[in-house]
Design a protein around this motif. Structure first.
Motif, PDB file in Angstrom:
ATOM      1  N   MET A  95       2.186 -22.340  10.359  1.00  0.00           N
ATOM      2  CA  MET A  95       0.779 -22.008  10.522  1.00  0.00           C
ATOM      3  C   MET A  95       0.569 -21.386  11.895  1.00  0.00           C
ATOM      4  SD  MET A  95      -2.479 -24.592  10.245  1.00  0.00           S
ATOM      5  CE  MET A  95      -4.153 -23.977  10.498  1.00  0.00           C
ATOM      6  N   LYS A  96      -0.173 -20.281  11.930  1.00  0.00           N
ATOM      7  CA  LYS A  96      -0.423 -19.631  13.205  1.00  0.00           C
ATOM      8  C   LYS A  96      -1.349 -20.495  14.048  1.00  0.00           C
ATOM      9  CE  LYS A  96      -4.475 -16.917  11.778  1.00  0.00           C
ATOM     10  NZ  LYS A  96      -5.050 -15.565  11.684  1.00  0.00           N
ATOM     11  N   PRO A  97      -1.387 -20.295  15.367  1.00  0.00           N
ATOM     12  CA  PRO A  97      -2.297 -21.076  16.212  1.00  0.00           C
ATOM     13  C   PRO A  97      -3.749 -20.906  15.758  1.00  0.00           C
ATOM     14  CG  PRO A  97      -0.699 -19.881  17.548  1.00  0.00           C
ATOM     15  CD  PRO A  97      -0.541 -19.374  16.146  1.00  0.00           C
ATOM     16  N   VAL A  98      -4.480 -21.990  15.741  1.00  0.00           N
ATOM     17  CA  VAL A  98      -5.874 -21.953  15.310  1.00  0.00           C
ATOM     18  C   VAL A  98      -6.769 -21.910  16.534  1.00  0.00           C
ATOM     19  CG1 VAL A  98      -7.695 -23.175  14.070  1.00  0.00           C
ATOM     20  CG2 VAL A  98      -5.355 -23.211  13.201  1.00  0.00           C
ATOM     21  N   ARG A  99      -7.568 -20.874  16.601  1.00  0.00           N
ATOM     22  CA  ARG A  99      -8.529 -20.735  17.695  1.00  0.00           C
ATOM     23  C   ARG A  99      -9.960 -20.594  17.187  1.00  0.00           C
ATOM     24  NH1 ARG A  99      -3.984 -17.712  19.136  1.00  0.00           N
ATOM     25  NH2 ARG A  99      -2.974 -18.421  21.073  1.00  0.00           N
ATOM     26  N   ARG A 100     -10.104 -20.044  15.998  1.00  0.00           N
ATOM     27  CA  ARG A 100     -11.424 -19.765  15.464  1.00  0.00           C
ATOM     28  C   ARG A 100     -11.569 -20.435  14.096  1.00  0.00           C
ATOM     29  NH1 ARG A 100     -15.345 -15.662  16.315  1.00  0.00           N
ATOM     30  NH2 ARG A 100     -16.465 -14.981  14.457  1.00  0.00           N
ATOM     31  N   ILE A 101     -12.593 -21.265  13.960  1.00  0.00           N
ATOM     32  CA  ILE A 101     -12.853 -21.993  12.722  1.00  0.00           C
ATOM     33  C   ILE A 101     -14.102 -21.426  12.062  1.00  0.00           C
ATOM     34  CG2 ILE A 101     -13.367 -24.236  11.692  1.00  0.00           C
ATOM     35  CD1 ILE A 101     -10.705 -24.345  12.985  1.00  0.00           C
ATOM     36  N   ALA A 102     -14.036 -21.209  10.771  1.00  0.00           N
ATOM     37  CA  ALA A 102     -15.224 -20.816  10.008  1.00  0.00           C
ATOM     38  C   ALA A 102     -15.709 -22.013   9.209  1.00  0.00           C
ATOM     39  CB  ALA A 102     -14.923 -19.643   9.086  1.00  0.00           C
ATOM     40  N   ILE A 103     -16.994 -22.313   9.307  1.00  0.00           N
ATOM     41  CA  ILE A 103     -17.627 -23.389   8.551  1.00  0.00           C
ATOM     42  C   ILE A 103     -18.513 -22.736   7.497  1.00  0.00           C
ATOM     43  CG2 ILE A 103     -19.205 -25.346   8.619  1.00  0.00           C
ATOM     44  CD1 ILE A 103     -16.637 -25.962  10.017  1.00  0.00           C
ATOM     45  N   VAL A 104     -18.185 -22.947   6.239  1.00  0.00           N
ATOM     46  CA  VAL A 104     -18.972 -22.379   5.138  1.00  0.00           C
ATOM     47  C   VAL A 104     -19.780 -23.507   4.494  1.00  0.00           C
ATOM     48  CG1 VAL A 104     -18.896 -21.134   2.942  1.00  0.00           C
ATOM     49  CG2 VAL A 104     -17.219 -20.607   4.744  1.00  0.00           C
ATOM     50  N   GLY A 105     -21.084 -23.475   4.716  1.00  0.00           N
ATOM     51  CA  GLY A 105     -21.960 -24.541   4.262  1.00  0.00           C
ATOM     52  C   GLY A 105     -22.217 -25.507   5.405  1.00  0.00           C
ATOM     53  N   THR A 106     -23.484 -25.622   5.829  1.00  0.00           N
ATOM     54  CA  THR A 106     -23.783 -26.390   7.042  1.00  0.00           C
ATOM     55  C   THR A 106     -24.737 -27.547   6.772  1.00  0.00           C
ATOM     56  OG1 THR A 106     -25.577 -24.864   7.649  1.00  0.00           O
ATOM     57  CG2 THR A 106     -23.380 -24.403   8.536  1.00  0.00           C
ATOM     58  N   GLY A 107     -24.597 -28.178   5.591  1.00  0.00           N
ATOM     59  CA  GLY A 107     -25.327 -29.410   5.353  1.00  0.00           C
ATOM     60  C   GLY A 107     -24.755 -30.532   6.204  1.00  0.00           C
ATOM     61  N   THR A 108     -24.940 -31.755   5.787  1.00  0.00           N
ATOM     62  CA  THR A 108     -24.508 -32.892   6.597  1.00  0.00           C
ATOM     63  C   THR A 108     -23.010 -32.851   6.886  1.00  0.00           C
ATOM     64  OG1 THR A 108     -26.275 -34.260   5.691  1.00  0.00           O
ATOM     65  CG2 THR A 108     -24.427 -35.403   6.707  1.00  0.00           C
ATOM     66  N   ILE A 109     -22.196 -32.586   5.862  1.00  0.00           N
ATOM     67  CA  ILE A 109     -20.743 -32.568   6.069  1.00  0.00           C
ATOM     68  C   ILE A 109     -20.332 -31.369   6.906  1.00  0.00           C
ATOM     69  CG2 ILE A 109     -18.495 -32.461   4.945  1.00  0.00           C
ATOM     70  CD1 ILE A 109     -19.974 -35.116   4.632  1.00  0.00           C
ATOM     71  N   GLY A 110     -20.849 -30.194   6.585  1.00  0.00           N
ATOM     72  CA  GLY A 110     -20.505 -29.005   7.352  1.00  0.00           C
ATOM     73  C   GLY A 110     -20.925 -29.123   8.807  1.00  0.00           C
ATOM     74  N   ALA A 111     -22.099 -29.688   9.052  1.00  0.00           N
ATOM     75  CA  ALA A 111     -22.577 -29.859  10.430  1.00  0.00           C
ATOM     76  C   ALA A 111     -21.694 -30.845  11.185  1.00  0.00           C
ATOM     77  CB  ALA A 111     -24.026 -30.328  10.419  1.00  0.00           C
ATOM     78  N   GLY A 112     -21.253 -31.907  10.495  1.00  0.00           N
ATOM     79  CA  GLY A 112     -20.356 -32.862  11.135  1.00  0.00           C
ATOM     80  C   GLY A 112     -19.018 -32.235  11.483  1.00  0.00           C
ATOM     81  N   TRP A 113     -18.487 -31.438  10.557  1.00  0.00           N
ATOM     82  CA  TRP A 113     -17.237 -30.717  10.838  1.00  0.00           C
ATOM     83  C   TRP A 113     -17.421 -29.767  12.020  1.00  0.00           C
ATOM     84  CZ3 TRP A 113     -12.530 -31.829  10.110  1.00  0.00           C
ATOM     85  CH2 TRP A 113     -12.015 -32.310   8.909  1.00  0.00           C
TER      86      TRP A 113
END
Length: 329
Positions: free
Chosen positions: A1-19
């Motif tokens: 796996m390549k180094p992770v620097r940028r995360i995309a969050i798809v869906g920002t309800g309670t779980i997405g906001a917590g992530w």
């Protein structure tokens, strides 16, 4: 796996906001997307409210809420992502279409993980052109406080994807467990469902009321489960003979005498209302926010107590203790 620097969050309800909060606290750039009106305002408010809690757990270098960006355009959100965490509504057909769209717009070397609590990845990845990089990464709520993540692939998921997801989650302070098989609801939710079925049955049978049922769990086995799982606790329950003595002399009679009596309640409107009335009485006027704040404060305190006892070299092959220390440094 390549180094992770940028995360995309798809869906920002309670779980997405917590992530999103967790990833920001771990020092990532996070781009979030959600088509709902007011989603960005709600997300930023959630992160702001949760930041004290993740600060208490410990922030990684570079952690900041300012590294959060938002766009209503999903394709734009995932276009430069190294890792995608999807948290959309639990509707199979919707998930299938959404994952196909994410797969089409995301760099080919990025992993796409779903937070789904019940749908299998074999279903979700059906329409993907690159299903080998799709995986379940199911958290427990709230994701920024509870370490558990259930990792399981679908029929077309590459083993390397599962291993990479396990290593990645461990490296950011999570406690990933690998499921060897797909099941609706995965594992932890099924365990919750099994316990709650019996709780509902006992309330239905007027054995005890709602508040007493909650006390029976949280002040009894729940306290023990907060430090050890049931299998290891049964090892202690076997005394000097340990788990072998427990299985030979205690589990047999328990299974024979008690398991057949476990209930199968019918969730009638009357029983549903009985539970609702009991919960509201137990809440005693405290708001959802007040109860959540109490829960979160106790979760933070419990993790602080557990931290010195954590072992390294866990089943993922990662030094979990070192990963947690990195998170807190």
């Amino acid at each position: 796996m390549k180094p992770v620097r940028r995360i995309a969050i798809v869906g920002t309800g309670t779980i997405g906001a917590g992530w999103a909060t967790h990833y920001l606290a771990r020092g990532f750039d996070v781009v979030a997307t959600d088509p709902a009106p007011g989603a960005e305002t709600a997300l930023r408010a959630y992160v702001e409210a949760a930041w004290d809690a993740v600060t208490t757990l410990g922030l990684s270098p570079g952690a900041s809420p300012d590294r959060l960006t938002f766009t209503a355009d999903m394709r734009d959100a995932v276009a430069g992502a190294d890792f995608v965490q999807e948290n959309a509504p639990e509707r199979p057909q919707f998930k299938v279409k959404l994952f196909a769209a994410i797969d089409d717009a995301t760099p080919s070397d990025a992993i796409i993980a779903s937070s789904t609590s019940g749908i299998t990845m074999s279903v979700i990845q059906t329409a993907c052109r690159h299903p080998e990089r799709t995986v379940i990464g199911h958290p427990f709520n709230p994701p920024h406080l509870i370490p558990l993540v259930e990792v399981v692939g679908g029929r077309k998921t590459a083993p390397e994807t599962i291993e990479a997801a396990m290593s990645f989650y461990a490296s950011i302070g999570k406690r990933p467990i690998r499921l060897k098989k797909e099941l609706p609801g995965h594992v932890a939710n099924r365990l919750q469902a099994a316990l709650y079925r019996e709780v509902v049955y006992l309330i239905e049978q007027d054995v005890l009321d709602v508040a007493a049922a909650d006390d029976a769990v949280s002040w009894g086995p729940g306290l023990r489960w907060g430090v050890m799982g049931p299998n290891l606790l049964w090892h202690l329950g076997g005394g000097e003979g340990g788990i072998r003595h427990f299985m030979d002399h205690l589990m047999g009679p328990m299974a024979e005498d008690m398991w057949p009596t476990l209930g199968h309640p019918q969730m009638t409107p009357e029983l549903e209302q009985k539970i609702i009335d009991g919960v509201l009485h137990e809440a005693d006027g405290r708001s959802i926010d007040e109860l959540a704040a109490q829960r979160d404060a106790m979760l933070l305190a419990l993790q602080a107590v557990r931290a010195p006892y954590e072992r390294t070299g866990e089943r993922t092959g990662e030094r979990t203790g070192d990963a947690l220390q990195t998170v807190r440094s």
